[in-house]
Design an enzyme around this catalytic site. Structure first.
Site, PDB file in Angstrom:
ATOM      1  N   HIS A  58       5.651 -17.799  -8.578  1.00  0.00           N
ATOM      2  CA  HIS A  58       6.345 -17.002  -7.788  1.00  0.00           C
ATOM      3  C   HIS A  58       5.753 -16.551  -6.550  1.00  0.00           C
ATOM      4  CE1 HIS A  58      10.023 -13.932  -7.326  1.00  0.00           C
ATOM      5  NE2 HIS A  58       9.590 -14.206  -6.169  1.00  0.00           N
ATOM      6  N   ARG A 108      15.754  -7.324   2.976  1.00  0.00           N
ATOM      7  CA  ARG A 108      15.439  -6.089   3.010  1.00  0.00           C
ATOM      8  C   ARG A 108      13.990  -5.895   3.095  1.00  0.00           C
ATOM      9  NH1 ARG A 108      13.422  -5.733  -1.850  1.00  0.00           N
ATOM     10  NH2 ARG A 108      14.652  -6.795  -3.696  1.00  0.00           N
ATOM     11  N   ARG A 147       2.245  -1.866  -9.511  1.00  0.00           N
ATOM     12  CA  ARG A 147       3.075  -0.938  -9.562  1.00  0.00           C
ATOM     13  C   ARG A 147       2.880  -0.131 -10.565  1.00  0.00           C
ATOM     14  NH1 ARG A 147       8.940  -4.163  -8.021  1.00  0.00           N
ATOM     15  NH2 ARG A 147       8.288  -5.620  -6.483  1.00  0.00           N
TER      16      ARG A 147
END
Length: 449
Positions: free
Chosen positions: A208, A292, A338
């Site tokens: 990805h 966004r 994260r």
């Protein structure tokens, strides 16, 4: 330039936008739910307005409450951050109809790119490679079987309004396809209010990779190179980095140029991300556009030196981009982890609660983006991310070593976090070699996929 902006979000991204606005001399109004009352970042805003109870549907997703807060706060623009209403074209339209600028693309561009099937058609028009699949939405099982035989099994069923893996199923034969279609439609309808699905050829062990773009209202579009986001668990990103390891330079350039073509075709303005999958032969295929700013935007900021939030605000105010494509030169390697309030030893079960101690790592090239602090109670109502640990070093090898050290230095007591799991992943030989794909984590550490 705007004088006053409302931030229609919470937590880490709200704080990030407050900081950018302060440096631009812009006042901020921050909305919050009762669950976030008392959070320290709210004290940094010029005004904070409560918009409802803890549940998102009664606060951060409540358009009328946010617009009322914007009118009371006398703002000129709204920054939606990411998540919540950030990609809601109706909210975007309501803001503009109330004479409040929306810091993002137009509602029309957002709507056309938010529908994955429509976005695929647009990509074809812009000569951007797409995964072989159905020409449009699949309305009946017989048509699905015909397309599946045409492109070959296995196939991937995807919701046209989907995201986060919802409304997505893999099928390896006719019978499995019919069952999976029913399941995908039901899940998509429940999650997005839209049961539309389409078919794609299932790409085995894909990577990805996404391209950050920024476009102004004067016809200027630039890419800010790519981010590798293959280190995922159940379609949720865990680690992002740039440059993408093992991506040939000519493929990198072709992918970035394809992203720019698509954005121009869509008439898109402001920041966005064009997402691709890359097969084992380094062929890349468009999958979607995120209209966004994204969680992982600091990765791009570190390698390019461009403040994306400030640039978003300047573009929304009508200013041209202050740079051209040739001015953007990526430097070094950046990795972001994260950090979620989850317990990896218990199937990543959410771990809300009081943070009793917090030690933030430092040293050369280390950045910590977080609203968390000692005495902060992580609420159970929202996304479990409490911070982002980012490192930027001259080489990928140095960045990995720096991140492992910084993760070991990070101390968060009172709740469980994913930091130890990130350290485990980064220490694995497969990650060090850059040989990850989207199922690497599940296959290697979780006995899945």
């Amino acid at each position: 330039m705007f004088k006053r902006i409302l931030i229609a979000n919470r937590g880490e991204i709200a704080l990030r936008i407050i900081r950018a606005c302060q440096e631009l001399g812009i006042e901020t109004v921050c909305v919050y739910s009762t669950a976030d009352a008392g959070s320290q970042y709210l004290e940094l805003a010029d005004e904070a307005i409560c918009i409802g109870p803890p549940k998102s549907a009664q606060s951060y997703l409540k358009i009328d409450q946010i617009i009322s807060a914007a009118e009371v706060g006398n703002v000129e623009a709204i920054h939606p951050g990411y998540g919540f209403l950030a990609e809601n074209a109706h909210f975007n339209e309501v803001c503009r109809s109330c004479k409040i600028d929306f810091i993002g693309p137009t509602p029309q561009a957002m709507e056309s790119l938010g529908d994955k099937n429509a976005a695929r058609k647009m990509a074809r028009q812009a000569n951007v490679p797409v995964v072989p699949g159905s020409a449009g939405l699949i309305d009946d099982d017989a048509e699905a079987v015909r397309v599946a035989h045409e492109i070959g099994f296995p196939v991937l069923i995807k919701a046209t309004a989907g995201g986060g893996g919802k409304g997505m199923r893999v099928a390896g034969n006719d019978l499995a396809l019919k069952t999976a279609l029913s399941q995908a439609r039901t899940e998509a309808q429940a999650a997005f209010g839209n049961a539309g699905v389409y078919l794609e050829k299932f790409v085995e062990r894909p990577r990805h990779v996404e391209v950050q773009i920024i476009a102004d209202h004067h016809g200027n579009v630039c890419h800010l190179f790519e981010r590798e986001c293959s280190t995922q668990r159940r379609h949720q990103k865990l680690i992002e980095e740039s440059p993408a390891p093992r991506l040939p330079p000519e493929k990198r350039l072709a992918m970035c140029e394809a992203a720019v073509r698509l954005i121009k075709e869509a008439g898109y303005t402001n920041a966005g991300t064009v997402e691709f999958i890359v097969d084992p032969d380094d062929n890349f295929y468009f999958i979607e556009v995120n209209a966004r700013i994204q969680v992982e935007h600091p990765v791009t900021e570190m390698i390019t030196g461009i403040d994306l939030i400030k640039t978003q605000i300047r573009v929304a105010a009508g200013q041209p981009l202050p740079f051209t494509q040739g001015d953007i030169v990526p430097r070094g390697a950046c990795i972001e982890c994260r950090i979620n309030a989850e317990d990896p030893d218990r199937n990543f079960r959410p771990s809300p609660g009081l943070i009793k101690q917090l030690y933030i790592p430092g040293g050369p090239g280390v950045r910590w983006d977080s609203h968390a602090h000692v005495g902060y109670t992580v609420p159970p109502y929202y996304d479990s991310m409490i911070g982002k640990l980012i490192v930027h070093r001259p080489t990928r090898e140095e960045a990995i070593a720096c991140m492992i050290r910084a993760l070991g230095e990070l101390r968060i007591e009172g709740i469980k976090t994913t930091a130890p799991f990130h350290k485990l992943v980064l220490s694995h030989a497969t990650f060090a070699e850059g040989m990850v794909d989207t199922k690497f984590v599940e296959r290697t550490f979780l006995s899945e996929g």
